[in-house]
Design an enzyme around this catalytic site. Structure first.
Site, PDB file in Angstrom:
ATOM      1  N   ASP A 149      21.165 -74.194  52.163  1.00 15.10           N
ATOM      2  CA  ASP A 149      22.473 -74.826  52.007  1.00 15.10           C
ATOM      3  C   ASP A 149      23.348 -73.946  51.116  1.00 15.10           C
ATOM      4  O   ASP A 149      22.872 -72.963  50.556  1.00 15.10           O
ATOM      5  CB  ASP A 149      22.345 -76.239  51.413  1.00 15.10           C
ATOM      6  CG  ASP A 149      21.290 -76.302  50.346  1.00 15.10           C
ATOM      7  OD1 ASP A 149      21.212 -75.346  49.536  1.00 15.10           O
ATOM      8  OD2 ASP A 149      20.528 -77.288  50.291  1.00 15.10           O
TER       9      ASP A 149
ATOM     10  N   ASP B 213      26.028 -73.707  47.924  1.00 19.29           N
ATOM     11  CA  ASP B 213      26.610 -74.331  46.740  1.00 19.29           C
ATOM     12  C   ASP B 213      27.770 -73.469  46.254  1.00 19.29           C
ATOM     13  O   ASP B 213      27.731 -72.245  46.373  1.00 19.29           O
ATOM     14  CB  ASP B 213      25.569 -74.437  45.616  1.00 19.29           C
ATOM     15  CG  ASP B 213      24.381 -75.288  46.030  1.00 19.29           C
ATOM     16  OD1 ASP B 213      24.571 -76.201  46.864  1.00 19.29           O
ATOM     17  OD2 ASP B 213      23.269 -75.050  45.535  1.00 19.29           O
TER      18      ASP B 213
ATOM     19  N   ASP C  85      18.416 -71.015  35.955  1.00 21.68           N
ATOM     20  CA  ASP C  85      17.015 -70.770  35.607  1.00 21.68           C
ATOM     21  C   ASP C  85      16.599 -69.293  35.711  1.00 21.68           C
ATOM     22  O   ASP C  85      16.304 -68.660  34.703  1.00 21.68           O
ATOM     23  CB  ASP C  85      16.072 -71.705  36.382  1.00 21.68           C
ATOM     24  CG  ASP C  85      16.367 -71.799  37.866  1.00 21.68           C
ATOM     25  OD1 ASP C  85      17.247 -71.072  38.358  1.00 21.68           O
ATOM     26  OD2 ASP C  85      15.699 -72.597  38.554  1.00 21.68           O
TER      27      ASP C  85
HETATM   28  P1  ATP Z   1      16.641 -73.529  47.575  1.00 20.77           P
HETATM   29  O1  ATP Z   1      16.939 -72.487  48.574  1.00 20.77           O
HETATM   30  O2  ATP Z   1      15.216 -73.888  47.556  1.00 20.77           O
HETATM   31  O3  ATP Z   1      17.568 -74.709  47.626  1.00 20.77           O
HETATM   32  P2  ATP Z   1      18.086 -72.920  45.197  1.00 20.77           P
HETATM   33  O4  ATP Z   1      18.043 -71.711  44.317  1.00 20.77           O
HETATM   34  O5  ATP Z   1      19.356 -73.189  45.922  1.00 20.77           O
HETATM   35  O6  ATP Z   1      16.866 -72.804  46.172  1.00 20.77           O
HETATM   36  P3  ATP Z   1      18.407 -75.522  44.072  1.00 20.77           P
HETATM   37  O7  ATP Z   1      17.372 -76.428  43.539  1.00 20.77           O
HETATM   38  O8  ATP Z   1      19.156 -75.925  45.290  1.00 20.77           O
HETATM   39  O9  ATP Z   1      17.690 -74.132  44.287  1.00 20.77           O
HETATM   40  O10 ATP Z   1      19.432 -75.218  42.885  1.00 20.77           O
HETATM   41  C1  ATP Z   1      20.625 -74.480  43.069  1.00 20.77           C
HETATM   42  C2  ATP Z   1      20.897 -73.570  41.863  1.00 20.77           C
HETATM   43  O11 ATP Z   1      21.111 -74.352  40.698  1.00 20.77           O
HETATM   44  C3  ATP Z   1      19.738 -72.636  41.514  1.00 20.77           C
HETATM   45  O12 ATP Z   1      19.817 -71.441  42.240  1.00 20.77           O
HETATM   46  C4  ATP Z   1      19.941 -72.425  40.016  1.00 20.77           C
HETATM   47  O13 ATP Z   1      20.922 -71.467  39.765  1.00 20.77           O
HETATM   48  C5  ATP Z   1      20.488 -73.763  39.568  1.00 20.77           C
HETATM   49  N1  ATP Z   1      19.419 -74.689  39.140  1.00 20.77           N
HETATM   50  C6  ATP Z   1      18.839 -75.677  39.855  1.00 20.77           C
HETATM   51  N2  ATP Z   1      17.925 -76.340  39.157  1.00 20.77           N
HETATM   52  C7  ATP Z   1      17.912 -75.781  37.933  1.00 20.77           C
HETATM   53  C8  ATP Z   1      17.175 -76.035  36.748  1.00 20.77           C
HETATM   54  N3  ATP Z   1      16.269 -76.989  36.689  1.00 20.77           N
HETATM   55  N4  ATP Z   1      17.459 -75.256  35.663  1.00 20.77           N
HETATM   56  C9  ATP Z   1      18.396 -74.294  35.728  1.00 20.77           C
HETATM   57  N5  ATP Z   1      19.088 -73.998  36.800  1.00 20.77           N
HETATM   58  C10 ATP Z   1      18.871 -74.724  37.898  1.00 20.77           C
HETATM   59 MG    MG Z   2      19.791 -74.957  47.148  1.00 22.40          MG
END
Ligand code: ATP
Ligand code: MG
Length: 470
Positions: A74, A76, A169
């Site tokens: 997705d 963001d 993170d």
């Molecule tokens: P995925 O492809 O699995 O969705 P993602 O990196 O997009 O991976 P998400 O959980 O959707 O992961 O979170 C989006 C973004 O928000 C992450 O890339 C990170 O920058 C930030 N983020 C999410 N959760 C946390 C957390 N617990 N602590 C710090 N930053 C976070």
């Molecule tokens: Mg994501």
């Protein structure tokens, strides 16, 4: 330049400036994001915000995945506009969240998540809350709140982009992409780490795990999903801090567990959890499942199957996943209750009640999911009764497909007769006349051994009782 000057003038501030990293703008060909692969929706959101005078970037997992040549799950967007400023710019936009307020912008069924740049957390200045989140909400006017262990309860203080980057993170998750200028913005050498295939926590890892223990699980998930090495300093405190996961509210633990299971790398994630020492008593569900007699083979087969499905672009529903994870316990309890004299179907219902209730306190399974799980289970003994009434009504059941997939897994791991699974495969494809014939065949095949059994002892027909082999 100017930044350096300000930093020098302010002197004291330099430590903070360092923590927040230096802004690098990376242009093509140093990055290889193919802007044509971006969905219109994400680009429209960024452009609309920029035209209204705000900063806006695609951020996080989507930028990371695009740089790796993977298909983002997705998109963001991060911006310096507040949620209240974002909402009126779009026709269908909704303010959501409390702990973490964001805006969902809808494009048909697609959702673009827009979050406002967050300020770095100043734990000293945050409201420390002894007790639960309800207390935290009662502290009016405080937008940062942490509990006694340092866990962040609320995180709605807006700040500049460099601070937003610092509170993400991993370095590879803190990359911003501006489709208008075609640049990647990087404060923490995320691009370098991405090229070295390294997962590195931004800031002091131990502190970051304390702020949000879910990050412990995220290490395992991303290492497995991306096939990255974990930087030694990021790995070092994990085993020692594993205990912190106990503080995480059960609903969040559930969400993060689902994410972990649905990456398409559930099996690899589980291996990572074990390697990091996170499985012991922390994900009680998985741990218990693996420790049941015959549980491991079934659970591993289920995760392998889930990964394969997701690899083929299919979905794996949370209810199916949790039905699998809880099955070894349900199955053992089912056997016990039958040994105590309960009939098969009643024993299974009771076992399901008990096991769901027992684990609910650690991992909150939503009611809707629990209902679906129970249906998958309760169809199992019904699938073994191949009478005209049972067979045809099972086939019409809305959860038949999931129950059949579940039966296949049981058959693969010695918990059900492979013949039963084959029979259902044929039955689904058969026309009406063939179905009648199949039912008759099944009836003939089962009467002889069943009669013999009945003489010996009352015992359920093959396949309708608990799984005995693994
Ligand atoms: P995925 O492809 O699995 O969705 P993602 O990196 O997009 O991976 P998400 O959980 O959707 O992961 O979170 C989006 C973004 O928000 C992450 O890339 C990170 O920058 C930030 N983020 C999410 N959760 C946390 C957390 N617990 N602590 C710090 N930053 C976070
Ligand atoms: Mg994501």
């Amino acid at each position: 330049m100017i930044r350096k000057l300000i930093t020098r003038l302010l002197g004291k501030k330099s430590a903070t400036a360092k923590a927040e990293g230096r802004r690098l703008e990376i242009a093509r060909p140093q990055h290889e994001i193919d802007a044509t692969r971006l969905p219109n929706s994400a680009v429209t959101v960024v452009r609309t915000l920029q035209q209204a005078g705000f900063e806006a970037y695609i951020v996080g997992g989507a930028v990371r995945d695009l740089l790796l040549g993977l298909k983002p799950k997705d998109f963001d967007v991060a911006t310096n506009a507040t949620p209240e400023q974002v909402k009126p710019l779009f026709r269908r936009a909704f303010l959501i969240g409390r702990r973490f307020r964001i805006v969902h912008v809808m494009f048909g069924r697609e959702i673009i998540e827009v979050s406002t740049f967050r300020a770095t957390l100043d734990t000293q200045a945050s409201a420390t809350v002894e007790g639960d989140e309800r207390n935290a909400r009662d502290l009016a006017g405080r937008q940062h709140a942490v509990d006694a262990s340092g866990r962040v309860l609320r995180d709605n203080v807006w700040g500049p982009q460099d601070q937003d980057a610092a509170r993400r993170d991993f370095t590879v998750n803190a990359l911003y992409y501006d489709p208008t200028r075609d640049i990647v913005v990087d404060y923490h050498h995320g691009l370098r780490d991405l090229k070295a295939r390294t997962l590195r926590m931004i800031g002091d890892p131990a502190t970051r795990y304390r702020e949000d223990p879910v990050r412990l699980l995220r290490v395992a998930r991303f290492a497995a999903k991306l096939g990255f090495a974990i930087d030694p300093a990021t790995r070092a405190p994990i085993a020692e801090q594993a205990e912190l996961l106990r503080n995480v509210p059960s609903a969040r633990l559930f969400d993060e567990t689902i994410k972990l299971l649905q990456t398409g790398h559930a099996l690899a994630s589980l291996e990572q959890l074990r390697a990091l020492g996170l499985h012991q008593g922390l994900l009680p569900l998985i741990e218990l499942a693996l420790n049941q007699p015959h549980g491991e083979a079934f659970v591993l087969a289920a995760l392998r199957d889930t990964d394969a499905r997701i690899g083929e672009g299919k979905t794996a529903s949370p209810s199916f996943l949790f039905a699998c994870l809880l099955w070894p316990q349900v199955n053992n309890r089912w056997a016990e209750l039958q040994a105590e004299g309960l009939p098969a179907i009643a024993a299974l219902d009771t076992a399901a009640d008990e096991i769901i209730a027992a684990q609910a306190e650690r991992l909150a399974i939503q009611r809707r999911i629990a209902v679906d799980m129970r249906e998958i289970w309760s169809l199992q003994p019904r699938l073994a009764r191949r009478t005209p009434r049972y067979a045809n009504s099972a086939l019409d059941h809305p959860r038949f497909r999931a129950a059949y997939d579940f039966l296949l897994l049981r058959a693969q791991t010695g918990g059900a007769e492979p013949e039963l699974a084959n029979w259902w495969e044929r039955f689904q494809q058969a026309d009406e006349a063939e179905r009648a014939e199949l039912i008759e065949q099944a009836g003939r095949a089962s009467t002889e051994p069943a009669q013999r059994k009945r003489r010996r002892r009352k015992k359920p027909a093959v396949g309708s009782g608990p799984d005995s082999a693994g």
